[in-house]
Scaffold this motif. Structure first.
Motif, PDB file in Angstrom:
ATOM      1  N   ILE A 221       5.929  -4.364  -4.361  1.00  0.00           N
ATOM      2  CA  ILE A 221       5.685  -5.390  -3.332  1.00  0.00           C
ATOM      3  C   ILE A 221       6.955  -6.227  -3.281  1.00  0.00           C
ATOM      4  O   ILE A 221       7.247  -6.988  -4.208  1.00  0.00           O
ATOM      5  CB  ILE A 221       4.422  -6.198  -3.664  1.00  0.00           C
ATOM      6  CG1 ILE A 221       3.268  -5.228  -3.491  1.00  0.00           C
ATOM      7  CG2 ILE A 221       4.318  -7.440  -2.772  1.00  0.00           C
ATOM      8  CD1 ILE A 221       1.913  -5.731  -3.453  1.00  0.00           C
ATOM      9  N   GLY A 223       8.437  -8.911  -2.510  1.00  0.00           N
ATOM     10  CA  GLY A 223       8.251 -10.306  -2.108  1.00  0.00           C
ATOM     11  C   GLY A 223       7.733 -11.106  -3.283  1.00  0.00           C
ATOM     12  O   GLY A 223       8.120 -10.844  -4.420  1.00  0.00           O
ATOM     13  N   ASP A 244       5.229  -9.931   1.547  1.00  0.00           N
ATOM     14  CA  ASP A 244       5.840  -8.616   1.263  1.00  0.00           C
ATOM     15  C   ASP A 244       6.716  -8.217   2.445  1.00  0.00           C
ATOM     16  O   ASP A 244       6.205  -7.951   3.533  1.00  0.00           O
ATOM     17  CB  ASP A 244       4.739  -7.569   1.036  1.00  0.00           C
ATOM     18  CG  ASP A 244       5.319  -6.172   0.771  1.00  0.00           C
ATOM     19  OD1 ASP A 244       6.548  -6.052   0.590  1.00  0.00           O
ATOM     20  OD2 ASP A 244       4.536  -5.208   0.754  1.00  0.00           O
ATOM     21  N   ASN A 246       8.009  -5.571   3.053  1.00  0.00           N
ATOM     22  CA  ASN A 246       7.831  -4.153   3.382  1.00  0.00           C
ATOM     23  C   ASN A 246       9.090  -3.337   3.096  1.00  0.00           C
ATOM     24  O   ASN A 246       9.186  -2.186   3.525  1.00  0.00           O
ATOM     25  CB  ASN A 246       7.428  -3.947   4.847  1.00  0.00           C
ATOM     26  CG  ASN A 246       5.919  -4.023   5.016  1.00  0.00           C
ATOM     27  OD1 ASN A 246       5.175  -3.538   4.182  1.00  0.00           O
ATOM     28  ND2 ASN A 246       5.473  -4.633   6.104  1.00  0.00           N
ATOM     29  N   ARG A 253       2.066   1.429  -3.447  1.00  0.00           N
ATOM     30  CA  ARG A 253       1.884  -0.010  -3.678  1.00  0.00           C
ATOM     31  C   ARG A 253       0.394  -0.312  -3.853  1.00  0.00           C
ATOM     32  O   ARG A 253      -0.435   0.348  -3.223  1.00  0.00           O
ATOM     33  CB  ARG A 253       2.380  -0.823  -2.472  1.00  0.00           C
ATOM     34  CG  ARG A 253       3.834  -0.692  -2.181  1.00  0.00           C
ATOM     35  CD  ARG A 253       4.242  -1.523  -0.978  1.00  0.00           C
ATOM     36  NE  ARG A 253       3.740  -0.987   0.276  1.00  0.00           N
ATOM     37  CZ  ARG A 253       3.963  -1.521   1.469  1.00  0.00           C
ATOM     38  NH1 ARG A 253       4.684  -2.613   1.578  1.00  0.00           N
ATOM     39  NH2 ARG A 253       3.468  -0.984   2.568  1.00  0.00           N
ATOM     40  N   LEU A 256      -2.364  -5.356  -0.959  1.00  0.00           N
ATOM     41  CA  LEU A 256      -1.580  -6.601  -1.002  1.00  0.00           C
ATOM     42  C   LEU A 256      -2.324  -7.724  -1.712  1.00  0.00           C
ATOM     43  O   LEU A 256      -1.719  -8.552  -2.384  1.00  0.00           O
ATOM     44  CB  LEU A 256      -1.204  -7.015   0.437  1.00  0.00           C
ATOM     45  CG  LEU A 256      -0.204  -8.159   0.556  1.00  0.00           C
ATOM     46  CD1 LEU A 256       1.084  -7.876  -0.197  1.00  0.00           C
ATOM     47  CD2 LEU A 256       0.100  -8.453   2.019  1.00  0.00           C
ATOM     48  N   TYR A 364      15.067  -7.123  -3.893  1.00  0.00           N
ATOM     49  CA  TYR A 364      13.775  -6.418  -3.839  1.00  0.00           C
ATOM     50  C   TYR A 364      13.902  -4.929  -4.179  1.00  0.00           C
ATOM     51  O   TYR A 364      13.148  -4.448  -5.028  1.00  0.00           O
ATOM     52  CB  TYR A 364      13.094  -6.653  -2.492  1.00  0.00           C
ATOM     53  CG  TYR A 364      12.690  -8.112  -2.293  1.00  0.00           C
ATOM     54  CD1 TYR A 364      12.086  -8.828  -3.332  1.00  0.00           C
ATOM     55  CD2 TYR A 364      12.907  -8.775  -1.091  1.00  0.00           C
ATOM     56  CE1 TYR A 364      11.730 -10.158  -3.186  1.00  0.00           C
ATOM     57  CE2 TYR A 364      12.541 -10.104  -0.927  1.00  0.00           C
ATOM     58  CZ  TYR A 364      11.954 -10.794  -1.971  1.00  0.00           C
ATOM     59  OH  TYR A 364      11.593 -12.102  -1.817  1.00  0.00           O
TER      60      TYR A 364
END
Ligand SMILES: Cc1cc2nc3c(=O)[nH]c(=O)nc-3n(C[C@H](O)[C@H](O)[C@H](O)COP(=O)(O)OP(=O)(O)OC[C@H]3O[C@@H](n4cnc5c(N)ncnc54)[C@H](O)[C@@H]3O)c2cc1C
Length: 401
Positions: A221, A223, A244, A246, A253, A256, A364
């Motif tokens: 994720i 974020g 997130d 993306n 994943r 969320l 990320y």
């Protein structure tokens, strides 16, 4: 109905464009129309964190945001698994948190008080530019304008009509509002078996602080989870959420809401007890189109911050730049707007957006726990320098007059 400038969307980006235009080109004021789909005060899903750059831009417009109900957070924590970097501002709050129904309503009323026209409850359906102007089809008739500004947010109709084939980068975002920690703690005391507040890395948090927790990154994720102090109708609350980008969408994943539920449970909150709301954020990428002849995009329609999903200050900043562009266009009678994106990119706002985009591409995808610990725990001085030089403090560099 014919206007010189029609602004589609009365959020911070659209209202800022109108307020800046009125300031630098007062003769255009009564030829500007803002079309807003909702009626103020309207709900907008947002954590409402205002950074100082937003306040700088509002101050320059002669607006005092302390008139809006708010909570000031004295410290922002950027953590990985409960430990990391703390940011404080000398003699100032680190983050001011507003509710968007109240903030946007306040900004709209300021615009109306200054003589700007807003029509609420009108939805724009289609936009057709031609050599002489732009036709705006709405659920309540047709408008014509010399210039339109697409300030209609992440899912906006302007971008879809003008750039139907442009690639779109969107983040997934969930948000919940909960009571404060002490309410949950006293519930836990009454029924200790049901709710337990853990200690150690997740020791009880200071309820004046705002938290960004990057622990979901190793599970793809791209974020963080946030936890901000906020208020609803004067009552202190917490605003939690997960963001997130993306950027790791190709990897497997969890759902969320799973990392959000886990993080909240460390502090005694049960996510299932609260209403979860979601909304995408369209983020800035250097390839995003921002203008066409007679059309400018501002705010989320042009692209918000990819790194943290911050967009209110950006929306206000885009408004300042678009106003300058429109003023020049009327002076020169040239509505091509072919230099708008270049001017955005060269501005303090563009530099900050580009830096955030670049950092997001690094922090990320390099998702391993050891790297996240390195960034948030060990490289603190470097992160602070990069944040203050490249990411924040762009508002003062934004030339608006
Ligand atoms: C869950 C969540 C949390 C967030 N938290 C933060 C945060 O803490 N701090 C921060 O800085 N940013 C945050 N953001 C981002 C921020 O909300 C946006 O970047 C910001 O709202 C962008 O402003 P805007 O004016 O471009 O768009 P918007 O605020 O979306 O305004 C667009 C306006 O256009 C209107 N509209 C849309 N379509 C039409 C149409 N067809 N016709 C007429 N009107 C139309 C809408 O009703 C709306 O009023 C968050 C976003 C989300 C989803």
């Amino acid at each position: 109905m014919t206007y010189e400038i029609v602004i589609i969307g009365g959020g911070p980006a659209g209202l800022s464009t109108a307020l800046h235009l009125q300031r630098i080109a007062p003769h255009l004021s009564d030829r500007i129309l803002i079309l807003e789909r909702e009626r103020y005060p309207r709900f907008k899903l947002c954590a409402g964190g205002l950074v100082l750059d937003a306040e700088v831009i509002l101050e320059r417009l002669g607006l005092d945001v302390t008139e809006v109900p708010h909570v000031d957070s004295q410290q922002i924590n950027f953590d990985f698994r409960g430990k990391g970097l703390n940011i404080r501002m000398p003699r100032k709050h680190a983050l001011r948190v507003i509710r968007r129904d109240e903030f946007d309503n306040w900004l709209a009323k300021k615009a109306e008080t200054r003589g700007l026209e807003i029509r609420e409850g009108i939805t724009v359906k289609n936009i057709i530019p031609d050599n002489e102007g732009v036709t705006i089809e709405t659920d309540q008739g047709i408008f014509r304008a010399q210039v339109i500004v697409g300030a209609d947010g992440s899912n906006g109709v302007t971008r879809r009509c003008i750039f139907p084939n442009a690639s779109v980068h969107t983040a997934r975002v969930l948000e919940v509002i909960t009571p404060e920690y002490d309410v949950i703690a006293s519930k836990a005391k009454q029924s200790p078996s049901k709710t337990e507040i853990t200690s150690g890395d997740n020791a009880p948090r200071n309820d004046k602080h705002a938290f960004f927790e990057f622990s979901p990154v190793p599970s793809n994720i791209a974020g963080y989870i946030w936890d901000f102090p906020t208020q609803i109708k004067g009552e202190p609350m917490r605003c939690w959420g997960i963001y997130d980008t993306n950027l790791l969408a190709g990897e497997s994943r969890p759902q969320l809401k799973a990392p959000l539920a886990e993080e909240m449970s460390h502090f005694g909150f049960d996510l299932n007890e609260y209403e979860i709301k979601g909304h995408p954020i369209r983020w800035f990428s250097p390839e995003n189109p921002m203008s066409a002849a007679r059309v400018l995009l501002v705010g989320d329609a042009a692209g918000a911050d990819p790194l943290l999903g911050e967009g209110i200050s950006m929306a206000l900043g885009y408004g300042a730049l678009a106003a300058r562009e429109i003023h020049n266009a009327f002076e020169r009678n040239d509505f091509s707007f072919n230099r708008y994106k270049r001017r955005v990119m060269l501005s303090g706002l563009g530099q900050s957006l580009f830096a955030r985009w670049l950092i997001a591409q690094i922090v990320y995808p390099l998702k391993w726990a050891w790297f996240q610990m390195l960034v948030w725990r060990l490289l603190k001085p470097l992160v602070v320098v990069v944040a203050s030089l490249l990411v924040l403090n762009w508002g003062r560099r934004l030339k608006v007059d």
